[in-house]
Design an enzyme around this catalytic site. Sequence first.
Site, PDB file in Angstrom:
ATOM      1  CG  HIS A 204      29.127  37.878  31.999  1.00 33.98           C
ATOM      2  ND1 HIS A 204      30.027  38.694  32.646  1.00 33.98           N
ATOM      3  CD2 HIS A 204      29.803  37.310  30.959  1.00 33.98           C
ATOM      4  CE1 HIS A 204      31.204  38.606  32.040  1.00 33.98           C
ATOM      5  NE2 HIS A 204      31.094  37.773  31.019  1.00 33.98           N
TER       6      HIS A 204
ATOM      7  CE1 TYR B 197      31.581  38.565  36.687  1.00 35.65           C
ATOM      8  CE2 TYR B 197      30.759  36.596  37.778  1.00 35.65           C
ATOM      9  CZ  TYR B 197      30.578  37.632  36.883  1.00 35.65           C
ATOM     10  OH  TYR B 197      29.402  37.736  36.171  1.00 35.65           O
TER      11      TYR B 197
ATOM     12  CG  ASN C 241      24.205  43.139  36.365  1.00 34.49           C
ATOM     13  OD1 ASN C 241      24.355  41.926  36.450  1.00 34.49           O
ATOM     14  ND2 ASN C 241      25.196  43.978  36.120  1.00 34.49           N
TER      15      ASN C 241
ATOM     16  CE  LYS D 244      25.876  38.970  35.736  1.00 32.57           C
ATOM     17  NZ  LYS D 244      26.436  40.193  36.370  1.00 32.57           N
TER      18      LYS D 244
ATOM     19  CD  GLU E 162      34.084  36.373  30.052  1.00 30.22           C
ATOM     20  OE1 GLU E 162      34.541  37.270  30.775  1.00 30.22           O
ATOM     21  OE2 GLU E 162      33.093  36.543  29.303  1.00 30.22           O
TER      22      GLU E 162
HETATM   23  N1  UDP Z   1      29.002  44.596  40.254  1.00 29.80           N
HETATM   24  C1  UDP Z   1      28.524  44.951  41.498  1.00 29.80           C
HETATM   25  N2  UDP Z   1      28.762  46.222  41.959  1.00 29.80           N
HETATM   26  C2  UDP Z   1      29.443  47.154  41.237  1.00 29.80           C
HETATM   27  C3  UDP Z   1      29.934  46.786  39.967  1.00 29.80           C
HETATM   28  C4  UDP Z   1      29.698  45.498  39.504  1.00 29.80           C
HETATM   29  O1  UDP Z   1      27.915  44.127  42.180  1.00 29.80           O
HETATM   30  O2  UDP Z   1      29.624  48.290  41.700  1.00 29.80           O
HETATM   31  C5  UDP Z   1      28.758  43.224  39.759  1.00 29.80           C
HETATM   32  C6  UDP Z   1      27.658  43.186  38.687  1.00 29.80           C
HETATM   33  O3  UDP Z   1      26.957  41.951  38.827  1.00 29.80           O
HETATM   34  C7  UDP Z   1      28.490  43.234  37.415  1.00 29.80           C
HETATM   35  C8  UDP Z   1      29.686  42.377  37.793  1.00 29.80           C
HETATM   36  O4  UDP Z   1      29.950  42.726  39.148  1.00 29.80           O
HETATM   37  O5  UDP Z   1      27.770  42.732  36.312  1.00 29.80           O
HETATM   38  C9  UDP Z   1      30.945  42.599  36.980  1.00 29.80           C
HETATM   39  O6  UDP Z   1      31.251  43.991  36.999  1.00 29.80           O
HETATM   40  P1  UDP Z   1      31.664  44.755  35.661  1.00 29.80           P
HETATM   41  O7  UDP Z   1      32.196  46.088  36.067  1.00 29.80           O
HETATM   42  O8  UDP Z   1      32.553  43.869  34.847  1.00 29.80           O
HETATM   43  O9  UDP Z   1      30.261  44.995  34.922  1.00 29.80           O
HETATM   44  P2  UDP Z   1      29.659  44.351  33.588  1.00 29.80           P
HETATM   45  O10 UDP Z   1      30.807  44.094  32.659  1.00 29.80           O
HETATM   46  O11 UDP Z   1      28.963  43.069  34.010  1.00 29.80           O
HETATM   47  O12 UDP Z   1      28.695  45.367  33.066  1.00 29.80           O
HETATM   48 MG    MG Z   2      32.566  43.067  32.940  1.00 29.17          MG
END
Ligand code: UDP
Ligand code: MG
Length: 140
Positions: A117, A51, A114, A11, A128
């Site tokens: 992805h 997203y 974070n 990211k 994807e």
């Molecule tokens: N995210 C965020 N706040 C939250 C949850 C998710 O900003 O409370 C962002 C974070 O960058 C995350 C992405 O949205 O990686 C997609 O969320 P997901 O729940 O799919 O998490 P992941 O699969 O990436 O662990």
């Molecule tokens: Mg996810």
Amino acid sequence: MTTNKTFTMIKPEAVAAGHSGKIIDMIIAAGFKINGMKLTQLSKERAGAFYEVHKERPFYGELVAYMSSGPIVAMALEKENAVADFRKLIGATDPSEAADGTIRKKFAKSKAENAVHGSDSDENAAIEIAFHFAAGELVG
Ligand code: UDP
Ligand code: MG
């Protein structure tokens, strides 16, 4: 049925901080083969489409702004049990909950920024990979 494929993006904040090489090293050391890789920047429209599943979530607007804010490294990866093993390698969404030794524990700045992805299912991995790569850009 598992397809042994997954998709990742390094990211924007992790690319900007110069962590791409170390993250790629960890991915290869964990046994993943890179079938495709590119440095690119998502437009707001493309980030929003990627997203789309999170459209109704409160963080969607910030997520789209963040993911289009700078270059990312997109990779198509292959390994037995790829989706689950990659989720294990990256750790929990929130780095404060991520296990020691995971990519997010090491490199993520926050739950939003974070570092990486990882696809959450075989079906989404295929979607994807196709979102980011044309067939001629992939090996394996
Ligand atoms: N995210 C965020 N706040 C939250 C949850 C998710 O900003 O409370 C962002 C974070 O960058 C995350 C992405 O949205 O990686 C997609 O969320 P997901 O729940 O799919 O998490 P992941 O699969 O990436 O662990
Ligand atoms: Mg996810």
